[in-house]
Write a protein that holds these residues in place. Structure first.
Motif, PDB file in Angstrom:
ATOM      1  N   TRP A  67     -28.959 -30.448  21.907  1.00 46.08           N
ATOM      2  CA  TRP A  67     -28.032 -29.381  21.510  1.00 46.08           C
ATOM      3  C   TRP A  67     -28.606 -28.009  21.843  1.00 46.08           C
ATOM      4  O   TRP A  67     -27.905 -27.139  22.335  1.00 46.08           O
ATOM      5  CB  TRP A  67     -27.706 -29.470  20.032  1.00 46.08           C
ATOM      6  CG  TRP A  67     -26.902 -30.677  19.640  1.00 46.08           C
ATOM      7  CD1 TRP A  67     -26.229 -31.538  20.468  1.00 46.08           C
ATOM      8  CD2 TRP A  67     -26.684 -31.159  18.325  1.00 46.08           C
ATOM      9  NE1 TRP A  67     -25.618 -32.518  19.739  1.00 46.08           N
ATOM     10  CE2 TRP A  67     -25.870 -32.318  18.424  1.00 46.08           C
ATOM     11  CE3 TRP A  67     -27.100 -30.745  17.071  1.00 46.08           C
ATOM     12  CZ2 TRP A  67     -25.468 -33.050  17.313  1.00 46.08           C
ATOM     13  CZ3 TRP A  67     -26.688 -31.476  15.963  1.00 46.08           C
ATOM     14  CH2 TRP A  67     -25.876 -32.610  16.089  1.00 46.08           C
ATOM     15  N   VAL A  68     -29.900 -27.814  21.544  1.00 44.73           N
ATOM     16  CA  VAL A  68     -30.551 -26.533  21.851  1.00 44.73           C
ATOM     17  C   VAL A  68     -30.478 -26.271  23.350  1.00 44.73           C
ATOM     18  O   VAL A  68     -30.170 -25.161  23.788  1.00 44.73           O
ATOM     19  CB  VAL A  68     -32.011 -26.521  21.353  1.00 44.73           C
ATOM     20  CG1 VAL A  68     -32.791 -25.355  21.948  1.00 44.73           C
ATOM     21  CG2 VAL A  68     -32.063 -26.464  19.839  1.00 44.73           C
ATOM     22  N   GLY A  69     -30.741 -27.288  24.155  1.00 41.08           N
ATOM     23  CA  GLY A  69     -30.688 -27.126  25.605  1.00 41.08           C
ATOM     24  C   GLY A  69     -29.305 -26.751  26.107  1.00 41.08           C
ATOM     25  O   GLY A  69     -29.166 -25.969  27.054  1.00 41.08           O
ATOM     26  N   LYS A  70     -28.275 -27.282  25.474  1.00 43.14           N
ATOM     27  CA  LYS A  70     -26.899 -26.974  25.876  1.00 43.14           C
ATOM     28  C   LYS A  70     -26.477 -25.569  25.439  1.00 43.14           C
ATOM     29  O   LYS A  70     -25.652 -24.936  26.083  1.00 43.14           O
ATOM     30  CB  LYS A  70     -25.919 -28.000  25.304  1.00 43.14           C
ATOM     31  CG  LYS A  70     -26.037 -29.355  25.932  1.00 43.14           C
ATOM     32  CD  LYS A  70     -25.620 -29.290  27.380  1.00 43.14           C
ATOM     33  CE  LYS A  70     -25.640 -30.641  28.036  1.00 43.14           C
ATOM     34  NZ  LYS A  70     -25.321 -30.542  29.463  1.00 43.14           N
ATOM     35  N   LEU A  71     -27.036 -25.088  24.333  1.00 41.48           N
ATOM     36  CA  LEU A  71     -26.614 -23.809  23.767  1.00 41.48           C
ATOM     37  C   LEU A  71     -27.469 -22.615  24.180  1.00 41.48           C
ATOM     38  O   LEU A  71     -27.068 -21.473  23.983  1.00 41.48           O
ATOM     39  CB  LEU A  71     -26.609 -23.896  22.235  1.00 41.48           C
ATOM     40  CG  LEU A  71     -25.619 -24.891  21.644  1.00 41.48           C
ATOM     41  CD1 LEU A  71     -25.852 -25.046  20.146  1.00 41.48           C
ATOM     42  CD2 LEU A  71     -24.192 -24.459  21.924  1.00 41.48           C
ATOM     43  N   SER A  72     -28.638 -22.867  24.726  1.00 39.45           N
ATOM     44  CA  SER A  72     -29.541 -21.764  25.041  1.00 39.45           C
ATOM     45  C   SER A  72     -29.558 -21.475  26.541  1.00 39.45           C
ATOM     46  O   SER A  72     -29.310 -22.358  27.357  1.00 39.45           O
ATOM     47  CB  SER A  72     -30.952 -22.075  24.547  1.00 39.45           C
ATOM     48  OG  SER A  72     -31.457 -23.218  25.193  1.00 39.45           O
ATOM     49  N   PRO A  73     -29.862 -20.238  26.908  1.00 46.32           N
ATOM     50  CA  PRO A  73     -29.987 -19.893  28.324  1.00 46.32           C
ATOM     51  C   PRO A  73     -31.132 -20.671  28.966  1.00 46.32           C
ATOM     52  O   PRO A  73     -32.080 -21.067  28.284  1.00 46.32           O
ATOM     53  CB  PRO A  73     -30.301 -18.398  28.305  1.00 46.32           C
ATOM     54  CG  PRO A  73     -29.974 -17.924  26.939  1.00 46.32           C
ATOM     55  CD  PRO A  73     -30.082 -19.102  26.032  1.00 46.32           C
ATOM     56  N   HIS A  74     -31.048 -20.859  30.273  1.00 41.47           N
ATOM     57  CA  HIS A  74     -32.076 -21.660  30.951  1.00 41.47           C
ATOM     58  C   HIS A  74     -33.459 -21.007  30.914  1.00 41.47           C
ATOM     59  O   HIS A  74     -34.459 -21.677  31.115  1.00 41.47           O
ATOM     60  CB  HIS A  74     -31.655 -21.971  32.393  1.00 41.47           C
ATOM     61  CG  HIS A  74     -31.658 -20.787  33.301  1.00 41.47           C
ATOM     62  ND1 HIS A  74     -30.598 -19.905  33.376  1.00 41.47           N
ATOM     63  CD2 HIS A  74     -32.595 -20.326  34.164  1.00 41.47           C
ATOM     64  CE1 HIS A  74     -30.891 -18.962  34.251  1.00 41.47           C
ATOM     65  NE2 HIS A  74     -32.082 -19.201  34.737  1.00 41.47           N
ATOM     66  N   HIS A  85     -37.528 -25.369  25.682  1.00 38.68           N
ATOM     67  CA  HIS A  85     -37.372 -26.071  24.409  1.00 38.68           C
ATOM     68  C   HIS A  85     -38.026 -27.440  24.514  1.00 38.68           C
ATOM     69  O   HIS A  85     -38.242 -27.969  25.601  1.00 38.68           O
ATOM     70  CB  HIS A  85     -35.891 -26.187  24.034  1.00 38.68           C
ATOM     71  CG  HIS A  85     -35.048 -26.838  25.083  1.00 38.68           C
ATOM     72  ND1 HIS A  85     -34.795 -28.180  25.108  1.00 38.68           N
ATOM     73  CD2 HIS A  85     -34.431 -26.307  26.157  1.00 38.68           C
ATOM     74  CE1 HIS A  85     -34.051 -28.458  26.155  1.00 38.68           C
ATOM     75  NE2 HIS A  85     -33.809 -27.342  26.818  1.00 38.68           N
ATOM     76  N   LYS A  86     -38.342 -27.995  23.353  1.00 36.24           N
ATOM     77  CA  LYS A  86     -39.063 -29.265  23.299  1.00 36.24           C
ATOM     78  C   LYS A  86     -38.758 -29.968  21.989  1.00 36.24           C
ATOM     79  O   LYS A  86     -38.554 -29.328  20.968  1.00 36.24           O
ATOM     80  CB  LYS A  86     -40.560 -28.985  23.405  1.00 36.24           C
ATOM     81  CG  LYS A  86     -41.450 -30.181  23.268  1.00 36.24           C
ATOM     82  CD  LYS A  86     -42.906 -29.758  23.341  1.00 36.24           C
ATOM     83  CE  LYS A  86     -43.779 -30.851  22.927  1.00 36.24           C
ATOM     84  NZ  LYS A  86     -44.412 -31.711  23.689  1.00 36.24           N
ATOM     85  N   SER A  87     -38.753 -31.273  22.039  1.00 36.26           N
ATOM     86  CA  SER A  87     -38.572 -32.086  20.843  1.00 36.26           C
ATOM     87  C   SER A  87     -39.927 -32.600  20.383  1.00 36.26           C
ATOM     88  O   SER A  87     -40.747 -33.024  21.203  1.00 36.26           O
ATOM     89  CB  SER A  87     -37.656 -33.269  21.175  1.00 36.26           C
ATOM     90  OG  SER A  87     -37.580 -34.138  20.077  1.00 36.26           O
ATOM     91  N   LEU A  88     -40.174 -32.576  19.080  1.00 34.27           N
ATOM     92  CA  LEU A  88     -41.411 -33.155  18.556  1.00 34.27           C
ATOM     93  C   LEU A  88     -41.389 -34.677  18.650  1.00 34.27           C
ATOM     94  O   LEU A  88     -42.375 -35.297  19.013  1.00 34.27           O
ATOM     95  CB  LEU A  88     -41.614 -32.753  17.086  1.00 34.27           C
ATOM     96  CG  LEU A  88     -42.050 -31.335  16.818  1.00 34.27           C
ATOM     97  CD1 LEU A  88     -42.134 -31.093  15.316  1.00 34.27           C
ATOM     98  CD2 LEU A  88     -43.381 -31.036  17.475  1.00 34.27           C
TER      99      LEU A  88
END
Length: 108
Positions: free
Chosen positions: A28-35, A39-42
């Protein structure tokens, strides 16, 4: 836009800006944030959220993050404990912060 505002425009190339507790939130963060925002998942795909414990590498990742996205403090007490211990409560964005709400999973 909210994500950019939360980071205050302070983007460092190659540095993880937003850490999510697990892969669905990271997607979701990747879809909503600028390139430009990394971002990373723990918790990696295929790993279990329930019963997760922070490893030393996770602590380093969290310490370097500008913002942290979590699902719910009841499901992720380890993230709440880390945030409190490191005085980073204001950096954690809980998607469902109301622990009295029985809908602990955001997608249900």
């Amino acid at each position: 836009m909210l994500i950019v505002a939360l980071l205050g425009g302070n983007l460092a190339f190659g540095q993880t800006q937003i850490v999510s507790s697990f892969t669905i939130l990271d997607y979701w963060v990747g879809k909503l944030s600028p390139h430009e925002i990394s971002h990373k998942s723990l918790i990696n795909s295929g790993e279990e959220l329930h019963g997760f414990q922070l490893a030393p590498a996770d602590l380093k990742t969290l310490n370097q993050a500008k913002a942290i996205v979590g699902l719910n403090p009841v499901i992720e007490p380890w993230l709440l404990d880390w945030a409190r211990a490191n005085h980073r409560e204001s950096d954690v964005i809980w998607l469902n912060p109301d622990s009295s709400n029985l809908r602990l999973h955001a997608w249900l």
